[in-house]
Design an enzyme around this catalytic site. Structure first.
Site, short mmCIF file in Angstrom:
data_model
loop_
_atom_site.label_atom_id
_atom_site.label_comp_id
_atom_site.label_asym_id
_atom_site.label_seq_id
_atom_site.Cartn_x
_atom_site.Cartn_y
_atom_site.Cartn_z
N ASP A 236 -7.68 -2.95 10.41
CA ASP A 236 -8.16 -3.83 9.54
C ASP A 236 -8.56 -5.17 10.22
O ASP A 236 -9.00 -6.10 9.61
CB ASP A 236 -6.83 -4.21 8.51
N LYS B 232 0.82 -1.25 -0.22
CA LYS B 232 0.13 -0.06 -0.04
C LYS B 232 0.81 1.17 0.00
O LYS B 232 1.91 1.32 0.38
CB LYS B 232 -0.97 0.16 1.43
N ASP C 84 -2.75 -7.72 -1.72
CA ASP C 84 -3.60 -6.85 -0.76
C ASP C 84 -4.95 -7.09 -0.65
O ASP C 84 -5.90 -6.66 0.11
CB ASP C 84 -3.47 -5.48 -1.20
N ARG D 116 -10.17 -11.56 2.28
CA ARG D 116 -11.11 -12.90 1.73
C ARG D 116 -10.19 -13.98 1.74
O ARG D 116 -11.04 -15.37 1.91
CB ARG D 116 -11.51 -12.56 0.23
#
Length: 454
Positions: A249, A238, A308, A312
């Site tokens: 997060d 990032k 990134d 999931r």
């Protein structure tokens, strides 16, 4: 102290008269001449989040006038604890009646300050309320919201995977749940390869956290929360600006732990199964790479299109394990995509659901609790956006289209059609301060989900 419910601790309190703008003239007209001149001179008109403290002849506060939008707003009195001088207050007679439980919830969270590293700006005023079962439940919810905020606000140095595990263990032990976890290479031995792949590069090992609680005869409810304690983006790193808030997060994990706490504390008639895959998405020589193919617990293989899109990847192993236990209902929380924020902004969590009855229960509860959410479709035609030539599918979509839907569809691969599933893509953060909701970590959808499960 903030909210006082014990009658033994009650003492003389300053009354608060609550009004809205429409009924403020009637309230002002009911005051004595001196009080009315004071209130009018202060410019009090009953607008939401306005307050007027009226003194007595000795200069002490005799009464408080408070403006609200409407009585049912759960945040109606949330500005008062920080605005009023220190002291003890209680609801008095006024044109607008606020339920004691709503007052307790608003006051408690209006008093919230994150003080782990810095003293609060000031000590809040206290509110006396009549104790009741509803007030007790409101304060339990407020404390669960505080838990989410504290976990999200804490920097990763003090809220890594092991720290998150300690918090979950504490909740389980406090409310009679059974705690388990698998750490580091144990994840490989127990067939959680995707969680391990994402977290293996960090100095602090990845883990899967589990709480079981409740009567096995009751319907099984699985709660899963994304626990990426810090997200560098991995080798697809990032930007500095994009990384700045990545301590949050693990906001999905914070929601899952707080919801598990509430379910156990309220003794809901469910068989709870809570799971949090906790990792740091770090950069090192053994970090997982773009183009790698990762095996999952379900046996599906994932091509890594972007490191990134790690949330999931860890969630799919946890969800696969959850569905093996055949829950009646599966709910996951995750700070999963920036696309959800682009679509709905910071205040509206996105809801996806594969079951219409569950979706309706959640949306109805959201409206009743004034805990907003917005449903987006599981548009399965978009599965083509993460097709792969070398694996079952890719972990990231093509072209930047429908990012939040693509992420939900990725998880959808791991949920059988016969299990009612809801996925919440949450921001878990207030980007600006509002009464009772200061800048920083926030619980979103928590009140609605608990109401739907109750």
């Amino acid at each position: 102290m903030s909210v006082i419910t014990d009658k033994k601790a009650f003492e003389k309190a300053v009354p608060i008269a609550v009004t809205d703008a429409k009924r403020a003239p009637k309230l002002l007209a009911s005051l004595g001449p001196t009080e009315r001149r004071w209130a009018e001179g202060s410019g009090f008109d009953g607008a939401p989040d306005t307050v007027c403290a009226i003194p007595d002849a000795k200069g002490n506060i005799a009464r408080v006038l408070a403006g609200v939008r409407d009585a049912a707003d759960p945040w109606a009195l949330a500005s008062l604890p920080q605005k009023l001088p220190r002291g003890r207050y209680a609801l008095g007679k006024g044109p607008v009646a606020i339920a004691q439980e709503n007052a307790a919830f608003a006051w408690d969270l209006g008093s919230y300050q994150f003080t782990r590293y810095k003293k609060g700006k000031r000590k809040p005023a206290d509110l006396q309320v009549e104790g009741s079962a509803r007030v007790k439940e409101s304060l339990e919810m407020a404390h669960a919201v505080r838990l989410v905020r504290d976990l999200v606000n804490t920097p990763t140095e003090d809220m890594g995977p092991e720290d998150l595990s300690d918090v979950a263990r504490e909740q389980a032990e406090r409310f009679g749940g059974r705690f388990d976890e698998w750490v580091g290479d144990e994840l490989l031995g127990q067939n959680f390869p995707a969680i391990h792949a994402v977290g293996r590069a960090a100095a602090r090992p990845p883990r899967l956290i589990e709480i079981n609680w409740g009567n096995p005869k009751h319907p099984r409810v699985a709660i899963v929360g994304k626990g990426v304690c810090f997200d560098t983006g991995g080798l697809d790193i990032k930007t500095a600006e994009g990384m700045r808030l990545m301590k949050k997060d693990m906001g999905g994990a914070a929601h899952a732990i707080a919801l598990a706490r509430l379910i156990m504390q309220r003794e809901l008639p469910v068989r709870l199964h809570m799971l949090v895959p906790a990792v740091e998405n770090a950069i090192a020589g053994n970090a997982y790479r773009p183009g790698d193919v990762i095996r999952t617990r379900k046996g599906l293989n994932i091509e890594i299109g972007n490191t990134d899109a790690e949330g999931r990847v860890i969630l799919c192993d946890a969800i696969a394990y959850a569905v093996e236990q055949q829950p009646k209902t599966l709910i996951d929380f995750a700070t999963l995509t920036g696309a959800a924020r682009v679509a709905l902004g910071p205040e509206l969590p996105v809801l996806f659901a594969n079951d219409e009855k569950l979706a309706k229960k959640l949306l109805d509860a959201a409206e009743a609790e004034r805990d907003p959410m917005w449903r987006l479709p599981l548009w399965r035609n978009y599965r083509r956006l993460f097709d792969s030539d070398v694996a079952d599918f890719n972990n990231s979509g093509r072209g930047g289209f429908a990012g939040s839907i693509v992420a939900a569809l990725f998880l959808d691969y791991f949920v059988p059609e016969d299990i009612a599933w809801a996925h919440f893509d949450v921001f878990a953060w207030n980007d600006a301060s509002r009464p009772g909701r200061p800048l920083g970590g926030e619980a979103q959808g928590l009140r609605a989900v608990l109401a739907a499960l109750s």
